[in-house]
Motif scaffolding. Structure first.
Motif, PDB file in Angstrom:
ATOM      1  N   VAL A  29       0.836  -1.207   0.000  1.00 35.71           N
ATOM      2  CA  VAL A  29       0.000   0.000   0.000  1.00 35.71           C
ATOM      3  C   VAL A  29       0.863   1.246   0.000  1.00 35.71           C
ATOM      4  O   VAL A  29       0.569   2.233  -0.690  1.00 35.71           O
ATOM      5  N   SER A  30       1.943   1.226   0.767  1.00 36.16           N
ATOM      6  CA  SER A  30       2.845   2.386   0.818  1.00 36.16           C
ATOM      7  C   SER A  30       3.463   2.647  -0.548  1.00 36.16           C
ATOM      8  O   SER A  30       3.571   3.801  -0.992  1.00 36.16           O
ATOM      9  N   LYS A  31       3.841   1.549  -1.229  1.00 37.63           N
ATOM     10  CA  LYS A  31       4.420   1.708  -2.566  1.00 37.63           C
ATOM     11  C   LYS A  31       3.393   2.279  -3.542  1.00 37.63           C
ATOM     12  O   LYS A  31       3.682   3.178  -4.340  1.00 37.63           O
ATOM     13  N   GLU A  32       2.151   1.717  -3.457  1.00 35.53           N
ATOM     14  CA  GLU A  32       1.094   2.217  -4.340  1.00 35.53           C
ATOM     15  C   GLU A  32       0.747   3.674  -4.014  1.00 35.53           C
ATOM     16  O   GLU A  32       0.503   4.487  -4.912  1.00 35.53           O
ATOM     17  N   GLN A  33       0.732   3.994  -2.713  1.00 35.25           N
ATOM     18  CA  GLN A  33       0.449   5.368  -2.304  1.00 35.25           C
ATOM     19  C   GLN A  33       1.528   6.314  -2.808  1.00 35.25           C
ATOM     20  O   GLN A  33       1.236   7.423  -3.265  1.00 35.25           O
ATOM     21  N   TYR A  34       2.750   5.882  -2.751  1.00 33.61           N
ATOM     22  CA  TYR A  34       3.873   6.691  -3.252  1.00 33.61           C
ATOM     23  C   TYR A  34       3.719   6.934  -4.757  1.00 33.61           C
ATOM     24  O   TYR A  34       3.874   8.062  -5.243  1.00 33.61           O
ATOM     25  N   SER A  35       3.367   5.829  -5.460  1.00 37.76           N
ATOM     26  CA  SER A  35       3.160   5.965  -6.904  1.00 37.76           C
ATOM     27  C   SER A  35       1.985   6.890  -7.209  1.00 37.76           C
ATOM     28  O   SER A  35       2.051   7.735  -8.118  1.00 37.76           O
ATOM     29  N   LEU A  36       0.907   6.728  -6.399  1.00 41.76           N
ATOM     30  CA  LEU A  36      -0.255   7.586  -6.593  1.00 41.76           C
ATOM     31  C   LEU A  36       0.079   9.045  -6.295  1.00 41.76           C
ATOM     32  O   LEU A  36      -0.349   9.954  -7.030  1.00 41.76           O
ATOM     33  N   GLN A  39       1.869  10.470  -9.214  1.00 46.74           N
ATOM     34  CA  GLN A  39       0.943  10.768 -10.310  1.00 46.74           C
ATOM     35  C   GLN A  39       0.166  12.056 -10.030  1.00 46.74           C
ATOM     36  O   GLN A  39      -0.035  12.889 -10.914  1.00 46.74           O
ATOM     37  N   ILE A  40      -0.276  12.199  -8.752  1.00 50.54           N
ATOM     38  CA  ILE A  40      -1.006  13.417  -8.383  1.00 50.54           C
ATOM     39  C   ILE A  40      -0.120  14.641  -8.539  1.00 50.54           C
ATOM     40  O   ILE A  40      -0.561  15.695  -9.036  1.00 50.54           O
ATOM     41  N   GLU A  41       1.156  14.520  -8.131  1.00 48.73           N
ATOM     42  CA  GLU A  41       2.086  15.639  -8.279  1.00 48.73           C
ATOM     43  C   GLU A  41       2.274  16.020  -9.742  1.00 48.73           C
ATOM     44  O   GLU A  41       2.284  17.205 -10.100  1.00 48.73           O
ATOM     45  N   ARG A  42       2.410  14.985 -10.609  1.00 43.36           N
ATOM     46  CA  ARG A  42       2.552  15.272 -12.040  1.00 43.36           C
ATOM     47  C   ARG A  42       1.297  15.934 -12.605  1.00 43.36           C
ATOM     48  O   ARG A  42       1.371  16.844 -13.428  1.00 43.36           O
ATOM     49  N   MET A  43       0.109  15.437 -12.133  1.00 42.14           N
ATOM     50  CA  MET A  43      -1.137  16.044 -12.588  1.00 42.14           C
ATOM     51  C   MET A  43      -1.245  17.494 -12.131  1.00 42.14           C
ATOM     52  O   MET A  43      -1.695  18.367 -12.895  1.00 42.14           O
ATOM     53  N   LEU A  44      -0.831  17.766 -10.903  1.00 40.53           N
ATOM     54  CA  LEU A  44      -0.865  19.138 -10.397  1.00 40.53           C
ATOM     55  C   LEU A  44       0.050  20.044 -11.211  1.00 40.53           C
ATOM     56  O   LEU A  44      -0.286  21.196 -11.506  1.00 40.53           O
ATOM     57  N   VAL A  45       1.224  19.496 -11.578  1.00 42.67           N
ATOM     58  CA  VAL A  45       2.152  20.273 -12.410  1.00 42.67           C
ATOM     59  C   VAL A  45       1.511  20.595 -13.753  1.00 42.67           C
ATOM     60  O   VAL A  45       1.596  21.722 -14.262  1.00 42.67           O
ATOM     61  N   ARG A  46       0.845  19.579 -14.340  1.00 47.01           N
ATOM     62  CA  ARG A  46       0.165  19.810 -15.622  1.00 47.01           C
ATOM     63  C   ARG A  46      -0.966  20.819 -15.481  1.00 47.01           C
ATOM     64  O   ARG A  46      -1.156  21.673 -16.356  1.00 47.01           O
ATOM     65  N   VAL A  47      -1.740  20.707 -14.371  1.00 47.86           N
ATOM     66  CA  VAL A  47      -2.837  21.643 -14.145  1.00 47.86           C
ATOM     67  C   VAL A  47      -2.315  23.062 -14.015  1.00 47.86           C
ATOM     68  O   VAL A  47      -2.866  24.002 -14.605  1.00 47.86           O
ATOM     69  N   ARG A  48      -1.208  23.228 -13.256  1.00 49.32           N
ATOM     70  CA  ARG A  48      -0.628  24.568 -13.113  1.00 49.32           C
ATOM     71  C   ARG A  48      -0.127  25.089 -14.453  1.00 49.32           C
ATOM     72  O   ARG A  48      -0.270  26.277 -14.763  1.00 49.32           O
ATOM     73  N   ALA A  49       0.455  24.179 -15.270  1.00 50.70           N
ATOM     74  CA  ALA A  49       0.930  24.595 -16.597  1.00 50.70           C
ATOM     75  C   ALA A  49      -0.252  25.025 -17.477  1.00 50.70           C
ATOM     76  O   ALA A  49      -0.178  26.025 -18.194  1.00 50.70           O
TER      77      ALA A  49
END
Length: 220
Positions: A29-36, A39-49
């Motif tokens: 779960v920790s690994k999946e949470q880290y991966s998630l 992904q959320i961080e990348r999505m936030l970067v895209r949203v800000r862009a």
């Protein structure tokens, strides 16, 4: 003793397995949470862009709107200047209807004779700069456009045009914009008369119930 240890091991084994399973689940779960989270961080970067690009597009759109408004203003200003120039070139012109057509006709002389014989206005040879036939609508005689050298000669003919025989007529050489304004004024005058209001013309100026009716001078 051996029996006791074996019994203890048998009891502890399920707990140990469950604990190991829980630890593995937590790690998964920790690994999946880290991966998630990544992904959320990348999505936030895209949203800000995207938000940044949207803001830039909004600024560009605002500049376009400003430029379009400036262009529209410049076009109207240019149209107004052109209209003034065209009106100036037509200022000394009159259009004569009813002058008979003939071969090798001298239209400047025909205009002068019409003014003299029908309106009692003497026009010198050099006072009519030129005269020529306009394109007609298929009927004859075709109208004659004449340009006068002096403003007073043109206005004298306009003021006395009612004295012409019924087969003749004289009109001003107006631009499309001037004719459109005149048509609108005529419509307003007819409507006011139908309503029983007082209508009076002073040259080109329309008065209704003593009030001057003005139209926009904007060229459209």
């Amino acid at each position: 003793m051996k029996f006791t240890l074996r019994r203890f091991a048998n009891k502890v084994r399920p707990v140990a397995l469950a604990l190991i399973g829980y630890v593995c689940l937590v790690l998964f779960v920790s690994k999946e949470q880290y991966s998630l989270n990544k992904q959320i961080e990348r999505m936030l970067v895209r949203v800000r862009a995207l938000q940044s690009e949207q803001a830039k597009l909004g600024e560009i759109q605002e500049r376009f709107v400003v430029d379009i408004n400036k262009t529209d203003h410049n076009i109207h200003a240019l149209d107004a200047q052109i209209e003034q120039l065209v009106q100036h070139t037509k200022r000394y012109n009159l259009i004569f209807m009813g002058i008979p057509e003939s071969e090798n006709e001298d239209l400047t002389d025909a205009v002068r004779r019409l003014a003299d014989e029908s309106m009692g206005i003497s026009i010198g040879e050099k006072d009519v700069e030129y005269a020529h036939r306009l394109k007609g609508n298929g009927t004859k005689p075709r109208p004659v456009l004449a340009k006068f050298a002096r403003w007073k000669d043109k206005t004298r003919i306009l003021y006395r045009r009612k004295s012409l025989p019924p087969e003749f007529a004289v009109e001003e050489d107006l631009t499309e914009f001037q004719m459109m304004k005149r048509r609108k004024l005529m419509m307003l005058a007819n409507k006011a008369e139908a309503e029983g209001r007082r209508v009076r013309w002073s040259g080109k100026i329309l008065f209704v119930d003593g009030k001057e009716i003005k139209l926009s001078d904007k060229v459209t």
